[in-house]
Enzyme design. Structure first.
Site, PDB file in Angstrom:
ATOM      1  N   THR A 121       0.837  -1.209   0.000  1.00  7.24           N
ATOM      2  CA  THR A 121       0.000   0.000   0.000  1.00  7.24           C
ATOM      3  C   THR A 121       0.864   1.248   0.000  1.00  7.24           C
ATOM      4  O   THR A 121       1.997   1.220   0.489  1.00  7.24           O
ATOM      5  CB  THR A 121      -0.936   0.047   1.217  1.00  7.24           C
ATOM      6  OG1 THR A 121      -1.836   1.153   1.085  1.00  7.24           O
ATOM      7  CG2 THR A 121      -0.174   0.226   2.524  1.00  7.24           C
ATOM      8  N   ASN A 176      -0.702   3.906   1.287  1.00 18.29           N
ATOM      9  CA  ASN A 176      -1.509   4.638   2.255  1.00 18.29           C
ATOM     10  C   ASN A 176      -1.004   4.341   3.679  1.00 18.29           C
ATOM     11  O   ASN A 176      -1.197   3.242   4.202  1.00 18.29           O
ATOM     12  CB  ASN A 176      -2.983   4.208   2.089  1.00 18.29           C
ATOM     13  CG  ASN A 176      -3.915   4.976   2.993  1.00 18.29           C
ATOM     14  OD1 ASN A 176      -3.543   5.345   4.094  1.00 18.29           O
ATOM     15  ND2 ASN A 176      -5.129   5.208   2.528  1.00 18.29           N
ATOM     16  N   LYS A 219      -3.458   3.076   6.378  1.00 21.44           N
ATOM     17  CA  LYS A 219      -3.723   1.633   6.353  1.00 21.44           C
ATOM     18  C   LYS A 219      -2.596   0.872   7.061  1.00 21.44           C
ATOM     19  O   LYS A 219      -2.849  -0.030   7.853  1.00 21.44           O
ATOM     20  CB  LYS A 219      -3.805   1.125   4.907  1.00 21.44           C
ATOM     21  CG  LYS A 219      -5.067   1.470   4.151  1.00 21.44           C
ATOM     22  CD  LYS A 219      -5.051   0.733   2.813  1.00 21.44           C
ATOM     23  CE  LYS A 219      -6.197   1.128   1.911  1.00 21.44           C
ATOM     24  NZ  LYS A 219      -6.124   0.458   0.598  1.00 21.44           N
ATOM     25  N   ASP A 260      -7.797  -3.599  -0.634  1.00 23.74           N
ATOM     26  CA  ASP A 260      -8.559  -2.621  -1.408  1.00 23.74           C
ATOM     27  C   ASP A 260      -9.852  -2.383  -0.652  1.00 23.74           C
ATOM     28  O   ASP A 260     -10.526  -3.324  -0.218  1.00 23.74           O
ATOM     29  CB  ASP A 260      -8.851  -3.100  -2.829  1.00 23.74           C
ATOM     30  CG  ASP A 260      -9.286  -1.916  -3.698  1.00 23.74           C
ATOM     31  OD1 ASP A 260      -8.498  -0.969  -3.827  1.00 23.74           O
ATOM     32  OD2 ASP A 260     -10.418  -1.928  -4.221  1.00 23.74           O
ATOM     33  N   SER A 261     -10.170  -1.126  -0.447  1.00 24.20           N
ATOM     34  CA  SER A 261     -11.338  -0.828   0.360  1.00 24.20           C
ATOM     35  C   SER A 261     -12.111   0.333  -0.225  1.00 24.20           C
ATOM     36  O   SER A 261     -11.624   1.018  -1.120  1.00 24.20           O
ATOM     37  CB  SER A 261     -10.918  -0.553   1.810  1.00 24.20           C
ATOM     38  OG  SER A 261      -9.725   0.181   1.852  1.00 24.20           O
ATOM     39  N   TYR A 289     -12.797   8.764   5.196  1.00 23.05           N
ATOM     40  CA  TYR A 289     -14.205   9.120   5.386  1.00 23.05           C
ATOM     41  C   TYR A 289     -14.697   8.818   6.807  1.00 23.05           C
ATOM     42  O   TYR A 289     -15.880   8.968   7.089  1.00 23.05           O
ATOM     43  CB  TYR A 289     -15.075   8.381   4.348  1.00 23.05           C
ATOM     44  CG  TYR A 289     -14.699   8.742   2.926  1.00 23.05           C
ATOM     45  CD1 TYR A 289     -15.342   9.780   2.245  1.00 23.05           C
ATOM     46  CD2 TYR A 289     -13.671   8.078   2.259  1.00 23.05           C
ATOM     47  CE1 TYR A 289     -14.976  10.125   0.954  1.00 23.05           C
ATOM     48  CE2 TYR A 289     -13.295   8.419   0.962  1.00 23.05           C
ATOM     49  CZ  TYR A 289     -13.958   9.446   0.323  1.00 23.05           C
ATOM     50  OH  TYR A 289     -13.589   9.798  -0.960  1.00 23.05           O
ATOM     51  N   ASP A 290     -13.797   8.415   7.712  1.00 21.50           N
ATOM     52  CA  ASP A 290     -14.194   8.157   9.111  1.00 21.50           C
ATOM     53  C   ASP A 290     -14.972   9.322   9.724  1.00 21.50           C
ATOM     54  O   ASP A 290     -15.955   9.096  10.447  1.00 21.50           O
ATOM     55  CB  ASP A 290     -12.963   7.872   9.991  1.00 21.50           C
ATOM     56  CG  ASP A 290     -12.387   6.477   9.768  1.00 21.50           C
ATOM     57  OD1 ASP A 290     -13.093   5.620   9.212  1.00 21.50           O
ATOM     58  OD2 ASP A 290     -11.230   6.248  10.160  1.00 21.50           O
TER      59      ASP A 290
HETATM   60  P1  ITT Z   1      -3.525   1.919  -1.733  1.00 24.00           P
HETATM   61  O1  ITT Z   1      -4.292   1.651  -3.000  1.00 24.00           O
HETATM   62  O2  ITT Z   1      -2.097   2.332  -1.968  1.00 24.00           O
HETATM   63  O3  ITT Z   1      -3.656   0.799  -0.713  1.00 24.00           O
HETATM   64  P2  ITT Z   1      -5.578   3.920  -1.287  1.00 24.00           P
HETATM   65  O4  ITT Z   1      -5.818   4.925  -0.221  1.00 24.00           O
HETATM   66  O5  ITT Z   1      -5.651   4.398  -2.710  1.00 24.00           O
HETATM   67  O6  ITT Z   1      -4.171   3.206  -0.999  1.00 24.00           O
HETATM   68  P3  ITT Z   1      -7.860   2.262  -1.825  1.00 24.00           P
HETATM   69  O7  ITT Z   1      -7.671   2.288  -3.297  1.00 24.00           O
HETATM   70  O8  ITT Z   1      -8.205   0.945  -1.196  1.00 24.00           O
HETATM   71  O9  ITT Z   1      -6.552   2.726  -1.055  1.00 24.00           O
HETATM   72  O10 ITT Z   1      -8.908   3.371  -1.463  1.00 24.00           O
HETATM   73  C1  ITT Z   1      -9.700   3.235  -0.374  1.00 24.00           C
HETATM   74  C2  ITT Z   1     -10.131   4.603   0.103  1.00 24.00           C
HETATM   75  O11 ITT Z   1     -11.281   4.377   0.915  1.00 24.00           O
HETATM   76  C3  ITT Z   1      -9.089   5.231   0.987  1.00 24.00           C
HETATM   77  O12 ITT Z   1      -8.225   6.107   0.296  1.00 24.00           O
HETATM   78  C4  ITT Z   1      -9.933   5.966   2.012  1.00 24.00           C
HETATM   79  O13 ITT Z   1     -10.273   7.239   1.538  1.00 24.00           O
HETATM   80  C5  ITT Z   1     -11.196   5.132   2.085  1.00 24.00           C
HETATM   81  N1  ITT Z   1     -11.129   4.229   3.237  1.00 24.00           N
HETATM   82  C6  ITT Z   1     -10.774   2.923   3.247  1.00 24.00           C
HETATM   83  N2  ITT Z   1     -10.774   2.442   4.489  1.00 24.00           N
HETATM   84  C7  ITT Z   1     -11.136   3.457   5.284  1.00 24.00           C
HETATM   85  C8  ITT Z   1     -11.301   3.591   6.672  1.00 24.00           C
HETATM   86  O14 ITT Z   1     -11.058   2.597   7.515  1.00 24.00           O
HETATM   87  N3  ITT Z   1     -11.683   4.768   7.138  1.00 24.00           N
HETATM   88  C9  ITT Z   1     -11.912   5.818   6.320  1.00 24.00           C
HETATM   89  N4  ITT Z   1     -11.762   5.787   4.995  1.00 24.00           N
HETATM   90  C10 ITT Z   1     -11.363   4.610   4.482  1.00 24.00           C
END
Ligand code: ITT
Length: 202
Positions: free
Chosen positions: A9, A11, A14, A72-73, A157-158
């Site tokens: 990741t 992020n 995460k 992925d979330s 978005y928490d």
């Molecule tokens: P990677 O792809 O590098 O892992 P990313 O942030 O782009 O990082 P995602 O594509 O999975 O990750 O995007 C998921 C988004 O959803 C993430 O950027 C957050 O804005 C949101 N998100 C996911 N989990 C969350 C959480 O626990 N609380 C708040 N927002 C969340």
């Protein structure tokens, strides 16, 4: 017994969440920068969270012999099914910052009392012990979009998400409270059960 895993990741929020969930189980989680790897540069163009998690994982599989985990979330809005979901992180990138993205979501519901505020956070994990091995785990957290944002803890978005289980904004929960009910925490529970069965952790 210690299991070392690379988290695929870019992020850091995460990474922090996974570390606090997995460390008590004897798992050392490396971020990509810990191994001097550049940030992920992949097209997340899969048609599911699982496929996107797999895309992130496979981008690293040839670069390390360590076990790899990818997440992925996304946030799904019942009233606006195509707005976020698989595009959750892309949605925020059109705004100045995450706060502005959060405010834009709140505005969608303002003055429209007929709209259902139901929403769900989803998490798909892809795990690979070694080349050729791929396992998948998922979790979700049901809730509602808040009328006002709360900026205390958490990320993304928490601040605008009320957990159904706790009836509180996720950004106001303590870290361990979020991890116990979150989409990521629930997916990690399944991963931990698998790792225990495989004898990789106690
Ligand atoms: P990677 O792809 O590098 O892992 P990313 O942030 O782009 O990082 P995602 O594509 O999975 O990750 O995007 C998921 C988004 O959803 C993430 O950027 C957050 O804005 C949101 N998100 C996911 N989990 C969350 C959480 O626990 N609380 C708040 N927002 C969340």
């Amino acid at each position: 017994m210690n299991l070392e895993i690379l988290l695929a990741t870019s992020n850091n929020h995460k990474l922090e969440e996974f570390r606090r969930i997995l460390a008590p189980h004897g798992i050392t989680l490396y971020g990509m920068s810990d191994l001097n790897m550049p940030p992920l540069d992949v097209d997340e163009n899969g048609d599911s969270y699982f496929k996107n998690a797999q895309i992130k994982l496979l981008a690293l599989r040839k670069l390390t012999s360590l076990p790899i985990l990818a997440d992925d979330s996304g946030l799904e809005l019942e009233a606006f099914p195509n707005l976020l979901g698989l595009h959750t992180s892309r949605y925020a990138s059109q705004f100045k910052d995450q706060k502005e993205a959060n405010e834009s979501i709140i505005k969608l519901y303002e003055n429209n009392f007929a709209l259902k505020r139901d929403a769900t956070f989803k998490c798909a994990l892809c795990f690979s012990l070694n080349e050729g091995d791929l396992r998948y785990f998922d979790g979700k957290m049901p809730g509602f979009i808040a009328k006002n944002a709360t900026y205390e803890r958490g990320f993304g978005y928490d601040p605008i998400f009320i957990s159904k289980e706790k009836s509180l904004c996720v950004a106001s929960l303590k870290n361990e409270e979020k991890d116990a009910i979150s989409h990521r925490g629930k997916a990690c529970k399944k991963l931990l059960t698998y790792l225990k069965i495989k004898g990789l952790i106690k």
